[in-house]
Design an enzyme around this catalytic site. Structure first.
Site, PDB file in Angstrom:
ATOM      1  N   GLU A  42       0.831  -1.203   0.000  1.00 20.41           N
ATOM      2  CA  GLU A  42       0.000   0.000   0.000  1.00 20.41           C
ATOM      3  C   GLU A  42       0.871   1.262   0.000  1.00 20.41           C
ATOM      4  O   GLU A  42       1.871   1.334   0.713  1.00 20.41           O
ATOM      5  CB  GLU A  42      -0.905  -0.019   1.239  1.00 20.41           C
ATOM      6  CG  GLU A  42      -1.883   1.134   1.297  1.00 20.41           C
ATOM      7  CD  GLU A  42      -2.767   1.095   2.537  1.00 20.41           C
ATOM      8  OE1 GLU A  42      -3.797   1.793   2.553  1.00 20.41           O
ATOM      9  OE2 GLU A  42      -2.431   0.379   3.503  1.00 20.41           O
ATOM     10  N   LYS A 115      -9.306   2.738  -3.151  1.00 22.10           N
ATOM     11  CA  LYS A 115      -9.745   2.161  -1.876  1.00 22.10           C
ATOM     12  C   LYS A 115     -11.109   2.727  -1.481  1.00 22.10           C
ATOM     13  O   LYS A 115     -11.298   3.946  -1.395  1.00 22.10           O
ATOM     14  CB  LYS A 115      -8.693   2.467  -0.814  1.00 22.10           C
ATOM     15  CG  LYS A 115      -8.941   1.867   0.550  1.00 22.10           C
ATOM     16  CD  LYS A 115      -7.748   2.171   1.447  1.00 22.10           C
ATOM     17  CE  LYS A 115      -7.880   1.601   2.835  1.00 22.10           C
ATOM     18  NZ  LYS A 115      -6.660   1.879   3.641  1.00 22.10           N
ATOM     19  N   CYS A 152      -6.007  -2.880   1.942  1.00 26.00           N
ATOM     20  CA  CYS A 152      -5.866  -2.817   3.395  1.00 26.00           C
ATOM     21  C   CYS A 152      -7.212  -2.921   4.122  1.00 26.00           C
ATOM     22  O   CYS A 152      -7.808  -3.979   4.184  1.00 26.00           O
ATOM     23  CB  CYS A 152      -5.084  -1.568   3.785  1.00 26.00           C
ATOM     24  SG  CYS A 152      -4.414  -1.644   5.477  1.00 26.00           S
TER      25      CYS A 152
END
Length: 277
Positions: A42, A115, A152
């Site tokens: 990430e 994300k 994540c």
């Protein structure tokens, strides 16, 4: 990968370049080993700066596609290797995203995932830096497989993981930055569950080390690959910079899905009432 240079030790541009330079030998090693799909961690070219709330880090955001994705495309082309490249994206002033670009084996930019689930708690002050994603859950047909991306904190939510499966993903990559605590237990629980529930492979990537001056905790690494039965195929250490490589037999996806019939037996009409407002 751990952080080679941090805040206070150089400019933001110097810190970013140091991180890229630290990655390059392992990217080259992946190419030499014949890796077909490589995913980085990430926001791979910066610290995980979200424990603070310093708007100076807005300067590390860039366009996607842009300079970093163009640079990584050279390695993709050189080694005939698909690359998933997570960076801090600037779409325009004030529109900043936690993004992963997908680059095909010939260096072609295929698209990006932003994300969707953005935490804002316990030192993970991501809403200060990132807007929620607005591109849905795309799947990219690469030279070697149909690839999806979850990033994540996304992994705590099964809904997007299901959509990636429905959209045809064969491999889902989850580049992460997560530290020891409750997360470490969930790290080996949630992603094998996603893989088993949806009949696809996953590559789960986490950075290592501690990062000053934020000192959020230890990034515990333990990157791993998991198959459509939820079995971990290969796992990295908790604290070393390293390249983790494994081989996937994509035929296992059809075998697993023919056995369990995830998508035939799914009953969306019975779930609808669960979300009535």
């Amino acid at each position: 990968m751990s952080l080679p240079m941090t805040e206070g030790e150089g400019t933001i541009a110097e810190i970013m370049e140091a991180m890229v330079q630290k990655h390059i030998p392992l990217i080259e090693e992946a190419g030499r080993q014949g890796v077909q799909i490589l995913c980085l961690q990430e926001i791979f070219n910066t610290p995980y700066f979200c424990p603070g709330q310093d708007k100076a880090w807005y300067a590390s955001a860039e366009s996607v596609p842009g300079p970093t994705t163009d640079r990584m495309a050279e390695y993709a082309r050189k080694y005939n290797m698909v690359m998933i490249v997570p960076v801090y994206e600037r779409e325009s002033a004030g529109f900043l995203y936690n993004t992963a670009a997908v680059i095909d084996a010939d260096g072609t930019y295929l698209g990006k995932y932003r994300k969707n689930h953005i935490p804002h708690t316990s030192g993970f002050w991501e809403k200060f830096f990132f807007r929620p994603g607005n591109l849905g859950y795309p799947v990219f047909q690469t030279k070697y497989a149909k690839v999806g991306v979850y990033i994540c904190y996304d992994r705590h939510f099964p809904d997007g993981a299901r959509v990636l499966g429905l959209n045809g993903a064969e491999i889902v990559y989850n580049p992460s930055a997560t530290v020891a605590g409750l997360s470490q237990y969930l790290w080996k629980l949630e992603q094998p569950a996603h893989a088993a529930a949806n009949g696809y492979f996953m590559g789960c990537i986490n950075r290592v080390g501690t990062e000053k001056p934020w000192n959020l905790g230890k990034f515990y690494g333990t990157s791993y690959f998991v198959d459509p039965r939820g079995q971990i195929l290969a796992q990295a250490s908790e604290d070393h910079d390293e390249l983790l490589v494994a081989e996937f037999d994509l035929d296992l996806i059809e075998e697993v899905r023919n056995t369990w019939q995830f998508f035939r037996d799914r009953r969306p009409e019975t779930y609808e009432k669960l979300v009535e407002l």
